[in-house]
Design an enzyme around this catalytic site. Structure first.
Site, short mmCIF file in Angstrom:
data_model
loop_
_atom_site.label_atom_id
_atom_site.label_comp_id
_atom_site.label_asym_id
_atom_site.label_seq_id
_atom_site.Cartn_x
_atom_site.Cartn_y
_atom_site.Cartn_z
CD GLU A 80 17.99 9.88 -1.97
OE1 GLU A 80 18.69 8.89 -2.08
OE2 GLU A 80 17.92 10.75 -2.86
CB CYS A 112 10.86 9.23 0.79
SG CYS A 112 11.61 8.66 -0.73
CG HIS A 234 6.46 8.20 0.17
ND1 HIS A 234 6.99 9.33 -0.42
CD2 HIS A 234 7.16 7.14 -0.33
CE1 HIS A 234 7.99 8.97 -1.21
NE2 HIS A 234 8.11 7.64 -1.18
N1 CAA Z 1 -1.90 -0.12 -19.40
C1 CAA Z 1 -2.23 -0.08 -18.07
N2 CAA Z 1 -1.42 -0.60 -17.09
C2 CAA Z 1 -0.26 -1.16 -17.46
C3 CAA Z 1 0.13 -1.23 -18.82
C4 CAA Z 1 -0.74 -0.68 -19.81
N3 CAA Z 1 -0.43 -0.70 -21.11
N4 CAA Z 1 1.34 -1.85 -18.87
C5 CAA Z 1 1.68 -2.15 -17.60
N5 CAA Z 1 0.72 -1.75 -16.77
C6 CAA Z 1 0.70 -1.87 -15.30
C7 CAA Z 1 1.18 -3.22 -14.81
O1 CAA Z 1 0.17 -4.20 -14.91
C8 CAA Z 1 1.56 -2.89 -13.38
O2 CAA Z 1 0.39 -2.85 -12.61
P1 CAA Z 1 0.36 -3.54 -11.15
O3 CAA Z 1 1.30 -2.70 -10.30
O4 CAA Z 1 -1.06 -3.43 -10.74
O5 CAA Z 1 0.86 -4.95 -11.30
C9 CAA Z 1 2.09 -1.43 -13.49
O6 CAA Z 1 1.64 -0.93 -14.76
C10 CAA Z 1 3.62 -1.34 -13.43
O7 CAA Z 1 4.16 -2.09 -14.48
P2 CAA Z 1 5.26 -3.23 -14.22
O8 CAA Z 1 4.74 -4.25 -13.28
O9 CAA Z 1 5.73 -3.68 -15.54
O10 CAA Z 1 6.39 -2.52 -13.39
P3 CAA Z 1 7.65 -1.66 -13.83
O11 CAA Z 1 8.71 -2.55 -14.33
O12 CAA Z 1 7.25 -0.51 -14.68
O13 CAA Z 1 8.12 -1.08 -12.43
C11 CAA Z 1 8.07 -0.02 -10.37
C12 CAA Z 1 7.23 -0.44 -11.54
C13 CAA Z 1 8.68 -1.27 -9.74
C14 CAA Z 1 7.24 0.67 -9.32
C15 CAA Z 1 9.15 0.94 -10.89
O14 CAA Z 1 8.58 2.13 -11.33
C16 CAA Z 1 10.22 1.26 -9.88
O15 CAA Z 1 11.11 0.45 -9.63
N6 CAA Z 1 10.18 2.50 -9.25
C17 CAA Z 1 11.19 2.97 -8.33
C18 CAA Z 1 11.05 2.39 -6.94
C19 CAA Z 1 9.82 2.88 -6.23
O16 CAA Z 1 9.28 3.93 -6.49
N7 CAA Z 1 9.35 2.10 -5.24
C20 CAA Z 1 8.19 2.48 -4.46
C21 CAA Z 1 8.29 1.99 -3.03
S1 CAA Z 1 9.81 2.61 -2.29
C22 CAA Z 1 9.47 4.22 -1.90
O17 CAA Z 1 8.34 4.61 -1.83
C23 CAA Z 1 10.60 5.15 -1.67
C24 CAA Z 1 10.77 6.00 -2.88
O18 CAA Z 1 10.23 7.09 -2.97
C25 CAA Z 1 11.59 5.48 -3.97
#
Ligand code: CAA
Length: 386
Positions: A80, A112, A234
């Site tokens: 990528e 990916c 993945h």
């Molecule tokens: N203790 C334990 N867990 C906690 C916590 C704490 N103190 N604080 C937060 N969490 C948990 C939340 O409850 C949440 O859990 P759930 O998923 O079960 O709801 C988790 O941690 C994530 O927290 P947020 O909901 O606040 O999410 P975030 O703003 O950190 O974003 C994300 C998470 C959207 C995945 C972000 O990391 C992101 O945008 N990543 C890039 C995109 C990505 O990887 N997408 C995956 C699918 S696309 C793909 O696979 C292609 C690729 O490779 C990119």
């Protein structure tokens, strides 16, 4: 039908990382958010003189050293994070490894997912020409903007796979299920170094693509859910794999046996996202970190590339596979890494990849291959043992 698949598989990742506890401390957030909520511990960081080519060459070199390059007439390089809009990255690697000149070389792209397309095409090719071998490379630097929600899911790594007829490690099944939909969940326009993405939406589309690919796999005569001893997903971050596994089990009204997926996440947890390479790191992690003999067991693989394309397929573990792994080498790579401070991480992040017309790279790579300089936009890679 001729059996086709992997006769060797090896990875490389840079020797530096930032611990996600360091990142959490800097941002003033609970480290459990990363270790539990995201399921990640470390982010691998390439130096100024490391990129998809040097990582690919490092990953493939042990395979070439052990099996030679006779019969390799095709290099399929999936990434990528391409370094050139025209020239395939595999051509630089081809020279570094001294591969035969009578060889085709092409780069594959679909976020990916593309390494899976490369693997499937390689299998079809060696089925037609069983005396030939294909080197399939998946190599990526997953880089998100500092302070973005994706920052904790960065990483870097390469996986090299030798695809042959009558494979000695994994036989790739002929049945697969595929799914494509035109969505904007994660993309990177040509002028950007980092992706644009809709994080939460992307996780939902990933799950949807998996179910659609699974249905297609089942309709195409694939194995039933119970037939699989392990699943490899993945892994943009390992919690995504846990969600996927739960979702797939529920869709099949099966008990959620997380141990069938967790062994595959061990390497990704400490390397981070490696885009095209991540599912194959999960395969390696399953093969190298499952202490029981996996001979004859069936692995279920789900490959996802945003944008989006997904594929579910299967692989059967071949008797004697342990003799063809590089388990000790991989353990050394991971054990000998060093942690960097937040400030050093930011300085590495800002410097990579250099896109000025000319630059001399500081000597940072610990491996054999380096991007030594960029001279009038020509990338100069060197083999330090040559
Ligand atoms: N203790 C334990 N867990 C906690 C916590 C704490 N103190 N604080 C937060 N969490 C948990 C939340 O409850 C949440 O859990 P759930 O998923 O079960 O709801 C988790 O941690 C994530 O927290 P947020 O909901 O606040 O999410 P975030 O703003 O950190 O974003 C994300 C998470 C959207 C995945 C972000 O990391 C992101 O945008 N990543 C890039 C995109 C990505 O990887 N997408 C995956 C699918 S696309 C793909 O696979 C292609 C690729 O490779 C990119």
């Amino acid at each position: 039908m001729t059996a086709t698949g992997l006769s060797a598989i090896s990875f490389h990742t840079p020797h530096r990382y930032i611990g996600l506890d360091t990142l959490a401390e800097h941002h003033g957030i609970d480290p459990d958010k990363f270790s539990k909520g995201i399921g990640q511990e470390k982010i691998a960081l390439p130096g100024h003189d490391e990129d998809i080519v040097t990582m690919a060459a490092e990953a493939a070199k042990p395979i070439i050293d052990r099996y030679g390059s006779d019969g390799i007439d095709t290099v399929l390089f999936a990434t990528e994070t391409g370094i050139d809009q025209s020239k395939a990255a595999g051509i630089y690697m081809h020279r570094l490894l001294g591969l035969p000149a009578n060889c085709r070389n092409v780069e594959f792209k679909q976020a990916c997912y593309s390494a899976t397309a490369a693997l499937q095409m390689a299998c079809s090719y060696v089925a037609r020409k069983p005396d030939r071998k294909v080197l399939v490379i998946a190599s990526d630097v997953a880089r998100y903007d500092l302070d973005s929600s994706g920052e904790a899911t960065q990483g870097a790594g390469a996986v090299a796979m030798l695809v042959t007829a009558n494979p000695t490690v994994l036989e790739i099944g002929a049945n697969s299920g595929v799914f494509t939909e035109d969505i904007m969940d994660f993309w990177r326009p040509n002028d950007r170094r980092t992706p644009l993405f809709d994080g939460k939406y992307s996780t939902l589309r990933y799950l949807n693509a998996m179910i659609e690919a699974w249905k297609d796999y089942s309709e195409n005569g694939g194995h039933s859910y119970d037939a699989f001893s392990h699943f490899c997903y993945h892994l943009p971050f390992s919690r995504m794999g846990e969600k996927a596994h739960r979702h797939l089990a529920k869709a099949n009204k099966a008990p959620i046996e997380m141990d069938k997926a967790l062994t595959g996440m061990a390497y990704n947890r400490v390397i981070g996202n490696s885009y095209t390479a991540s599912i194959y790191l999960a395969v390696l992690s399953t093969l190298e970190n499952t202490y029981a003999d996996l001979t004859g067991q069936l692995l279920g693989l789900f490959s996802y590339g945003s944008g989006a394309t997904g594929e579910f397929f299967d692989a059967k573990v071949v008797e004697g596979y342990q003799d063809h792994l590089f388990t000790a080498r991989h353990a050394n790579i991971l054990n000998e890494r060093i942690a960097v401070s937040y400030d050093d991480y930011v300085s590495l992040w800002n410097a990579y990849p250099l896109d000025d017309g000319s630059a001399t790279m500081p000597e940072e790579a610990r491996g054999r291959y380096r991007l030594a300089s960029i001279d009038e936009n020509k990338r100069i890679y060197i083999d330090q043992h040559a």
